[in-house]
Design an enzyme around this catalytic site. Structure first.
Site, mmCIF file in Angstrom:
data_model
loop_
_atom_site.group_PDB
_atom_site.id
_atom_site.type_symbol
_atom_site.label_atom_id
_atom_site.label_comp_id
_atom_site.label_asym_id
_atom_site.label_seq_id
_atom_site.Cartn_x
_atom_site.Cartn_y
_atom_site.Cartn_z
ATOM 1 N N ALA A 220 0.781 -1.264 -0.038
ATOM 2 C CA ALA A 220 0.135 0.028 0.147
ATOM 3 C C ALA A 220 0.921 1.182 -0.165
ATOM 4 C CB ALA A 220 -0.722 -0.064 1.316
ATOM 5 N N ASN A 221 0.429 2.438 -0.027
ATOM 6 C CA ASN A 221 1.050 3.760 0.230
ATOM 7 C C ASN A 221 0.429 4.429 1.243
ATOM 8 O OD1 ASN A 221 -1.043 5.372 -1.360
ATOM 9 N ND2 ASN A 221 -0.227 3.894 -2.790
#
Ligand code: CTP
Length: 422
Positions: A220-221
């Site tokens: 994810a970010n």
């Protein structure tokens, strides 16, 4: 609450009636500079000082600088009802500095003096710029009063950190006069926008994608989805019919169609389904560039050893839209960069615009404090094919959203003029 540092929208203040409220704090001297800048920008300024303010700054100073004489009294002036006159005629009421007392009385609906009465008598937008000692600023009573005011639509320009009265240092220092005037101009410009996007269909993507590794893990970010949600909210407020494709768990704004997705592949499918009917697509989502080739069925366990993650590129949704768009459709991309300078950031944005064949790229330098991913604020350069259109220094995400939509509205208008809409 904003910590706006936008540039003054050109002409937003010219000819507009601004009541400048000044309350009694050490920062009152800075209101003189605010007054001068408002007058320089063409505003018709009526200063209103509280009794305490006159202990810090002179009425004569404001009367000399402003377009109208400074007023201080609820009773006793020649005009028997000055508070209704000032409030009714104002295009904007701005209070700088605003003390804890003024904020508390305004939230409680108490009109103890001319400024308090003007605030209750006006229907114009109101901008409050607090300044006080850190302990007072952080007191729950002050914060709750401000939250009440914000819920009622009052704009609050948060103080900064720095030197305070008595040699103290901390949060509570009045925002800079240039930022106060920019925020005032921004508010007035916002009122002018009205429902300029009505009849338009806008597709917005928001949030960071999650690329599954196994049943419980993902890549994810840090994207929160706040900027995309703010764009969707602003577009809906400006009359557009909005579809928001989002990975974010934030509550979506009211009045928009919401499509919840998680991975880049799901986002791509949702965009492909909705883009053909959209006049505008704003790709604010932080779409993963790579994903695991295969998500492992079940959950990886330590006893299985260190897994080898093999990645493959995801579909570049924006580039796909750029290559297949219908005439007249406006495409907006984002570029999150860690740049050496603003010029470097903008040069990279322009390259991205050309590579992906889009109309606008909103570039932010995520290496800067408080900018972009995960923050309430952002600072962007909006770049078109001809170069930089707007630079919006550190501002709340809703302010950035309106600046982006201003550029979109301009682009739609110029396309309609040229007749290349279908
Ligand atoms: N984007 C997309 N599909 C992807 C990746 C990105 O549509 N698979 C969109 C994003 O929504 C954003 C823009 O493309 O509008 C960002 O472009 P990208 O090439 O991903 O730039 P960055 O990740 O910011 O930078 P880099 O070029 O370093 O990858």
């Amino acid at each position: 609450m904003t910590s706006t540092r936008s540039e003054v929208p050109a002409g937003a203040l010219a000819g507009r009636r601004v009541v400048l409220g000044v309350t009694g704090g050490i920062a009152a001297y800075k209101a003189v500079e605010v007054c001068r800048r408002l007058v320089d920008a063409g505003a018709l300024v009526s200063p209103v000082l509280t009794a305490a303010a006159t202990r810090f700054v002179g009425v004569t100073t404001f009367s000399a600088l402003a377009s109208e004489p400074a007023a201080t009294e609820l009773f006793g002036a020649a005009d028997p009802i000055p508070h209704t006159r000032l409030g009714q005629r104002a295009d904007l009421v701005l209070v700088a500095p605003a003390t804890a007392r003024l904020i508390g009385e305004y939230a409680a609906g108490i009109a103890r003096d001319l400024l308090g009465a003007t605030l209750l008598a006006t229907r114009a937008p109101v901008l409050i710029c607090p300044a006080m000692h850190t302990e007072m600023w952080e007191h729950p009573a002050v914060q709750e009063n401000l939250a009440v005011l914000e819920r009622r639509g009052v704009a609050v320009l948060a103080p900064t950190s720095g030197r305070l009265a008595g040699g103290d240092v901390g949060a509570g220092r009045l925002a800079e006069p240039s930022d106060i005037v920019a925020a005032a101009a921004g508010l007035l410009a916002g009122r002018r926008r009205g429902r300029d996007l009505s009849g338009r269909r806008i597709l917005v993507t928001a949030g960071g994608t999650r690329e599954p590794i196994d049943a419980v893990r993902y890549l994810a970010n840090r994207s929160s989805g706040r900027q995309g949600h703010a764009i969707a909210a602003a577009a809906a407020a400006r009359g557009a019919s909005v579809c928001l494709v989002t990975t974010s768990e934030l509550a979506p704004p009211g009045g928009v169609e919401v499509v919840r997705v998680s991975s880049a592949a799901e986002l791509a499918a949702a965009v492909r389904a909705h883009a053909p009917s959209a006049d505008v697509v704003v790709m604010a989502a932080a779409v993963a560039d790579f994903r695991p080739v295969r998500a492992i069925a079940g959950k990886l366990a330590k006893r299985d050893g260190i897994p080898e993650l093999v990645l493959e590129p995801t579909e570049d949704v924006l580039a796909e839209l750029g290559a297949s768009r219908r005439p007249g459709q406006v495409l907006v991309g984002f570029a999150a960069e860690v740049a050496a300078s603003t010029e470097d950031l903008e040069a990279r944005a322009l390259r991205k615009l050309e590579d992906k064949q889009v109309d606008l790229v909103v570039a932010n330098d995520v290496g800067q404090p408080d900018v972009g991913f995960g923050y309430e604020t952002n600072a962007v350069s909006i770049v078109g094919a001809a170069g930089v259109l707007t630079r919006v220094p550190l501002a709340a995400k809703p302010t950035i959203a309106d600046a982006i939509l201003d550029a979109v509205a301009e682009r739609l208008a110029s396309r309609a003029d040229r007749g290349d809409e279908q």
